[in-house]
Motif scaffolding. Sequence first.
Motif, PDB file in Angstrom:
ATOM      1  N   PRO A 180       0.879  10.957  -0.984  1.00 41.63           N
ATOM      2  CA  PRO A 180       1.401  12.074  -0.204  1.00 41.63           C
ATOM      3  C   PRO A 180       1.764  11.646   1.223  1.00 41.63           C
ATOM      4  O   PRO A 180       1.161  10.724   1.774  1.00 41.63           O
ATOM      5  CB  PRO A 180       0.249  13.083  -0.206  1.00 41.63           C
ATOM      6  CG  PRO A 180      -0.572  12.716  -1.400  1.00 41.63           C
ATOM      7  CD  PRO A 180      -0.460  11.236  -1.542  1.00 41.63           C
ATOM      8  N   VAL A 181       2.720  12.315   1.792  1.00 40.76           N
ATOM      9  CA  VAL A 181       3.190  11.946   3.128  1.00 40.76           C
ATOM     10  C   VAL A 181       2.070  12.014   4.146  1.00 40.76           C
ATOM     11  O   VAL A 181       1.980  11.177   5.057  1.00 40.76           O
ATOM     12  CB  VAL A 181       4.360  12.867   3.551  1.00 40.76           C
ATOM     13  CG1 VAL A 181       4.803  12.544   4.973  1.00 40.76           C
ATOM     14  CG2 VAL A 181       5.528  12.721   2.590  1.00 40.76           C
ATOM     15  N   ALA A 182       1.173  12.985   4.003  1.00 36.68           N
ATOM     16  CA  ALA A 182       0.073  13.139   4.956  1.00 36.68           C
ATOM     17  C   ALA A 182      -0.873  11.941   4.945  1.00 36.68           C
ATOM     18  O   ALA A 182      -1.575  11.697   5.930  1.00 36.68           O
ATOM     19  CB  ALA A 182      -0.705  14.417   4.656  1.00 36.68           C
ATOM     20  N   LYS A 183      -0.906  11.184   3.846  1.00 39.38           N
ATOM     21  CA  LYS A 183      -1.795  10.036   3.735  1.00 39.38           C
ATOM     22  C   LYS A 183      -1.034   8.707   3.782  1.00 39.38           C
ATOM     23  O   LYS A 183      -1.562   7.682   3.384  1.00 39.38           O
ATOM     24  CB  LYS A 183      -2.593  10.113   2.434  1.00 39.38           C
ATOM     25  CG  LYS A 183      -3.456  11.359   2.318  1.00 39.38           C
ATOM     26  CD  LYS A 183      -4.206  11.376   0.995  1.00 39.38           C
ATOM     27  CE  LYS A 183      -5.075  12.628   0.869  1.00 39.38           C
ATOM     28  NZ  LYS A 183      -5.813  12.650  -0.424  1.00 39.38           N
ATOM     29  N   ARG A 184       0.189   8.758   4.280  1.00 34.76           N
ATOM     30  CA  ARG A 184       1.049   7.584   4.229  1.00 34.76           C
ATOM     31  C   ARG A 184       1.182   6.890   5.583  1.00 34.76           C
ATOM     32  O   ARG A 184       2.069   6.040   5.769  1.00 34.76           O
ATOM     33  CB  ARG A 184       2.437   7.997   3.715  1.00 34.76           C
ATOM     34  CG  ARG A 184       3.200   6.899   2.998  1.00 34.76           C
ATOM     35  CD  ARG A 184       4.562   7.403   2.558  1.00 34.76           C
ATOM     36  NE  ARG A 184       4.474   8.307   1.413  1.00 34.76           N
ATOM     37  CZ  ARG A 184       5.517   8.906   0.872  1.00 34.76           C
ATOM     38  NH1 ARG A 184       6.720   8.724   1.389  1.00 34.76           N
ATOM     39  NH2 ARG A 184       5.350   9.703  -0.168  1.00 34.76           N
ATOM     40  N   VAL A 185       0.336   7.217   6.537  1.00 35.63           N
ATOM     41  CA  VAL A 185       0.466   6.655   7.881  1.00 35.63           C
ATOM     42  C   VAL A 185       0.297   5.136   7.855  1.00 35.63           C
ATOM     43  O   VAL A 185       1.131   4.385   8.372  1.00 35.63           O
ATOM     44  CB  VAL A 185      -0.563   7.295   8.832  1.00 35.63           C
ATOM     45  CG1 VAL A 185      -0.449   6.682  10.221  1.00 35.63           C
ATOM     46  CG2 VAL A 185      -0.364   8.794   8.894  1.00 35.63           C
ATOM     47  N   TYR A 186      -0.787   4.671   7.248  1.00 41.72           N
ATOM     48  CA  TYR A 186      -1.042   3.234   7.206  1.00 41.72           C
ATOM     49  C   TYR A 186       0.020   2.503   6.379  1.00 41.72           C
ATOM     50  O   TYR A 186       0.355   1.352   6.671  1.00 41.72           O
ATOM     51  CB  TYR A 186      -2.427   2.959   6.625  1.00 41.72           C
ATOM     52  CG  TYR A 186      -3.557   3.529   7.443  1.00 41.72           C
ATOM     53  CD1 TYR A 186      -3.714   3.203   8.787  1.00 41.72           C
ATOM     54  CD2 TYR A 186      -4.475   4.410   6.860  1.00 41.72           C
ATOM     55  CE1 TYR A 186      -4.752   3.730   9.532  1.00 41.72           C
ATOM     56  CE2 TYR A 186      -5.519   4.939   7.601  1.00 41.72           C
ATOM     57  CZ  TYR A 186      -5.655   4.603   8.941  1.00 41.72           C
ATOM     58  OH  TYR A 186      -6.683   5.131   9.682  1.00 41.72           O
ATOM     59  N   HIS A 187       0.532   3.162   5.357  1.00 42.29           N
ATOM     60  CA  HIS A 187       1.579   2.530   4.548  1.00 42.29           C
ATOM     61  C   HIS A 187       2.846   2.306   5.371  1.00 42.29           C
ATOM     62  O   HIS A 187       3.503   1.261   5.253  1.00 42.29           O
ATOM     63  CB  HIS A 187       1.896   3.398   3.324  1.00 42.29           C
ATOM     64  CG  HIS A 187       0.758   3.545   2.371  1.00 42.29           C
ATOM     65  ND1 HIS A 187      -0.294   4.417   2.601  1.00 42.29           N
ATOM     66  CD2 HIS A 187       0.488   2.928   1.177  1.00 42.29           C
ATOM     67  CE1 HIS A 187      -1.146   4.332   1.592  1.00 42.29           C
ATOM     68  NE2 HIS A 187      -0.705   3.447   0.729  1.00 42.29           N
ATOM     69  N   VAL A 188       3.184   3.285   6.185  1.00 41.80           N
ATOM     70  CA  VAL A 188       4.388   3.151   7.008  1.00 41.80           C
ATOM     71  C   VAL A 188       4.211   2.060   8.060  1.00 41.80           C
ATOM     72  O   VAL A 188       5.097   1.212   8.257  1.00 41.80           O
ATOM     73  CB  VAL A 188       4.730   4.506   7.670  1.00 41.80           C
ATOM     74  CG1 VAL A 188       5.865   4.342   8.683  1.00 41.80           C
ATOM     75  CG2 VAL A 188       5.118   5.535   6.615  1.00 41.80           C
TER      76      VAL A 188
END
Length: 301
Positions: free
Chosen positions: A66-74
Motif C-alpha cells: 500500500p502507498v501508506a507503507k511504501r515510504v522506505y521502498h521509494v
Amino acid sequence: MISPDQVNEMLYPASTTSKPGPIPTVVPNPTEYQLAGDVGHRTLWVLFAAMTITTAVFALLSWNVPVAKRVYHVTTTLLALVSALAYYAMATGYASSLSCRPVRDSHGDHLPDTFHDACRQVYWARYLDWAIANSLLLLNLCLLAGVDGAHTLMAIVAHLVTILGGFAAAYAAERTGQMWGWFVIACLGYLFVVWHVGLHGTRSVKAKGARVSKLWASLSIYSLAVLAAYPIAWAITTLARKTDVNTEIIVYAVLDALTKPVFGLWLLISHRAIPESNIEIAGWWSQGSSAEGRIRISDEE
C-alpha cells in the motif's frame, strides 16, 4: 746547451688539470597521467548493471505494498537509481576531470630539483552520488528511529558538508595545506552525522518497541561503520594517491554496494516483517495534507 723551449717548459710547466666539461643540464620529467584502465572501466560497468538491477528489485518489492507503507521502498529505489545514473556517467567517461599537482624530482647533490605535474583522474559524479544517495540512507535511519525533523535536517546537512569537503580536497593544492584542511572539515561533518543520527536516534527509537529498536541498532551501526570507511579509503586513494585509479574504483565500488543494495534489501525485508516500523507520516504520505486546519483558523477569525 738548453734550448729556449726547454727553459720555457721548466719555468712554465704545462697544467696537469683537465679542462672543465660542459655544465650538466636537467630536463624536467613530462606530465604524469594517472588514469583508469580496463579493470577500472569494467568495474564501473558492472556497478552500473548491479545498481540498475537493484533499482528494479526495489521497485518490484513495492508493487503490492500500500502507498501508506511504501515510504522506505521509494527512498531505497531512488537511492539505487541515483547511484545507477552516476555509474553510467562514470562508465561512459563523461563524469571525470583531471586534478594536477606538482611533484618534486631530485637529481642529486649538485643538480637542482625540478618539478613535474601528476594529473589524476577524479570522478566528480561519485560525489554527486554520495551527496544524494547517502543522504537518503540517513533519512531512512532517521525515519525508522522517529528522529524529529530538526535533527534529521541537521544530519543531512552535516553529511553534505562531508561530501563537499571531500570534493574540494580532491581538487585542492597539497603544498598549501588546503587538501588536508578540507579533509578535516569533512571528518568533522561525519562526526556531526553520528551525533544527530546515533544519539537522537537511540533516544527516540525506544518508543517504537524492542523489535524496531533492535533493527534500527543493527542498521545504524552497520551504516555508520561503512560510512566511516569512506574517509579512510578516500584519504589513502584520492588524497595521498597511494594506489592507482583502478584500485580506487574497486574500493569505492565495494563500499557503494554495501551502502546501497545491501542496506536497502536489509531494510525492506525487515520492515515488512515488523509492522510497527511504519512511520507516523503515513497519512500525509498517502493522502496529502488536509485543508481542515485552514478552515478552523478562518472560523476563529
